[in-house]
Write an enzyme that holds these catalytic residues in place. Structure first.
Site, mmCIF file in Angstrom:
data_model
loop_
_atom_site.group_PDB
_atom_site.id
_atom_site.type_symbol
_atom_site.label_atom_id
_atom_site.label_comp_id
_atom_site.label_asym_id
_atom_site.label_seq_id
_atom_site.Cartn_x
_atom_site.Cartn_y
_atom_site.Cartn_z
ATOM 1 N N VAL A 169 79.041 51.775 47.141
ATOM 2 C CA VAL A 169 80.095 51.952 46.144
ATOM 3 C C VAL A 169 81.426 51.482 46.720
ATOM 4 O O VAL A 169 81.813 51.872 47.828
ATOM 5 C CB VAL A 169 80.196 53.423 45.693
ATOM 6 N N ASP A 207 69.075 63.779 36.059
ATOM 7 C CA ASP A 207 69.742 64.118 37.325
ATOM 8 C C ASP A 207 71.119 64.740 37.072
ATOM 9 O O ASP A 207 72.114 64.339 37.682
ATOM 10 C CB ASP A 207 69.876 62.874 38.202
ATOM 11 N N ASP A 263 78.438 55.596 50.010
ATOM 12 C CA ASP A 263 77.075 55.097 49.820
ATOM 13 C C ASP A 263 76.271 56.120 49.033
ATOM 14 O O ASP A 263 76.394 57.328 49.260
ATOM 15 C CB ASP A 263 76.381 54.846 51.165
ATOM 16 N N GLY A 264 75.434 55.623 48.107
ATOM 17 C CA GLY A 264 74.528 56.486 47.375
ATOM 18 C C GLY A 264 73.119 56.315 47.894
ATOM 19 O O GLY A 264 72.888 55.641 48.907
ATOM 20 N N THR A 265 72.153 56.920 47.192
ATOM 21 C CA THR A 265 70.755 56.839 47.616
ATOM 22 C C THR A 265 70.261 55.400 47.657
ATOM 23 O O THR A 265 69.583 54.988 48.597
ATOM 24 C CB THR A 265 69.870 57.666 46.661
ATOM 25 N N SER A 276 72.535 52.717 46.647
ATOM 26 C CA SER A 276 73.697 51.914 46.270
ATOM 27 C C SER A 276 74.806 51.964 47.307
ATOM 28 O O SER A 276 74.868 52.870 48.138
ATOM 29 C CB SER A 276 74.248 52.404 44.925
ATOM 30 N N LYS A 317 79.697 49.555 41.760
ATOM 31 C CA LYS A 317 78.473 50.099 42.345
ATOM 32 C C LYS A 317 77.482 48.953 42.507
ATOM 33 O O LYS A 317 77.118 48.282 41.535
ATOM 34 C CB LYS A 317 77.879 51.195 41.462
#
Length: 306
Positions: A25, A129, A19-21, A23, A40
């Site tokens: 995956v 980033d 898991d992203g901020t 999203s 994603k």
């Protein structure tokens, strides 16, 4: 809600990866082959500025560079308010192997990402980033790819940042100093700063600045203090833009002299110190072209010690 497989029927054995901020995956295998792809899934409804999934999708679709992650396919689920980005699976993340890859590979990574940044600058795109988690590798020998454009910005695709840019960009101690002072009018210099930090850490295997994350208490003030104690206390005479930053005059900083780069990066070759010193500096940060032009000599020098 439709499953991930509904939008990518040409993939099988789809499973959650991380898991992203903003999203989720997944990874899946192309039918009739062993090739892996990453899916994603990002939300479009609940935005967390500067994250903007649709803007990131549009920017990535406009890019064509051998060292920038390429979108293989994309889909929008209007019912769930999500966008799906499909990319080729890469075997390694730079942050996981920084202390394991060879000097030669590190030099290649610097040149490849420099080329990617040169391309972005030419097309008016800010990544915003850059850090080791966003550099992917096909193998322990490369090649390298710049990834994750979820907070990227461009003149062509500004999203909601039309009048001014959001200063809350970057990750941890990689944040550019002007954003810590609330600057809304930054440019490619923020990517040059973070790239310089990445180069320093790639060859030193230690953090260049301290934001308190290692102790579990990240702080903008602590990061600002760490930068100033390392590079010296800035002033408008050396950096005219400083006086225009909204938060510059909110604090009174002790007058620190700049440390020599031989002290900042004692274990790193002087040729790397020279490159980093022209990127991680308050004003007149060097362009990616400077790195590309300078690094062949650096590589030749470092190969003597490999």
């Amino acid at each position: 809600m439709k499953s991930v497989g509904h939008f990518v029927p040409w993939l099988t054995d789809i499973r959650h990866l991380t898991d992203g901020t903003i999203s989720e995956v997944f990874v899946g295998e192309r039918k009739n082959s062993k090739k892996l792809y990453v899916i994603k899934v990002q939300g479009l409804v609940f935005k967390r500025p500067p994250h903007d999934a649709m803007r990131g999708k549009l920017i990535l679709e406009s890019i064509g560079h051998p060292h920038i992650e390429r979108i293989v396919d994309s889909f929008i689920d209007n019912e769930a308010g999500s966008v799906y980005l499909i990319t080729s699976f890469k075997s390694f993340v730079l942050s996981d192997v920084m202390d394991e890859i060879s000097i030669d590979t590190k030099c290649k990574i610097v040149l490849q990402i420099s080329s990617a940044l040169e391309y972005l600058e030419k097309h008016g795109i800010l990544h915003r980033d850059i850090h080791p988690n966003n550099i992917l590798l096909d193998s322990m020998n490369g090649p390298a790819y710049l990834s994750d454009f979820s907070i990227a910005w461009s003149k062509q695709h500004p999203g909601e940042e039309v009048q001014e840019l959001i200063p809350q960009i970057g990750t941890g101690h990689y944040r550019a100093i002007e954003t810590l002072f609330g600057c809304h009018s930054y440019g490619h210099e923020v990517d040059r700063w973070t790239f310089g930090i990445l180069i320093a850490e790639l060859f030193s295997n230690q953090a260049l600045f301290d934001d308190g994350s290692s102790e579990g208490w990240p702080s903008e003030l602590r990061l600002t203090s760490s930068i100033i104690q390392t590079l010296g206390t800035p002033n408008p005479s050396m950096w005219p833009e400083l006086s225009t930053f909204p938060d510059w005059n909110k604090f009174i900083f002790h007058e620190y002299p700049p440390k020599p780069w031989s002290e900042i990066l004692p274990s790193v070759d002087t040729s790397i110190q020279y490159i980093v010193s022209h990127l991680v500096t308050y004003s007149n940060r060097a362009s990616p072209s400077f790195v590309i032009e300078s690094f062949p000599k650096v590589s030749a020098r470092l190969s003597q010690y490999a």
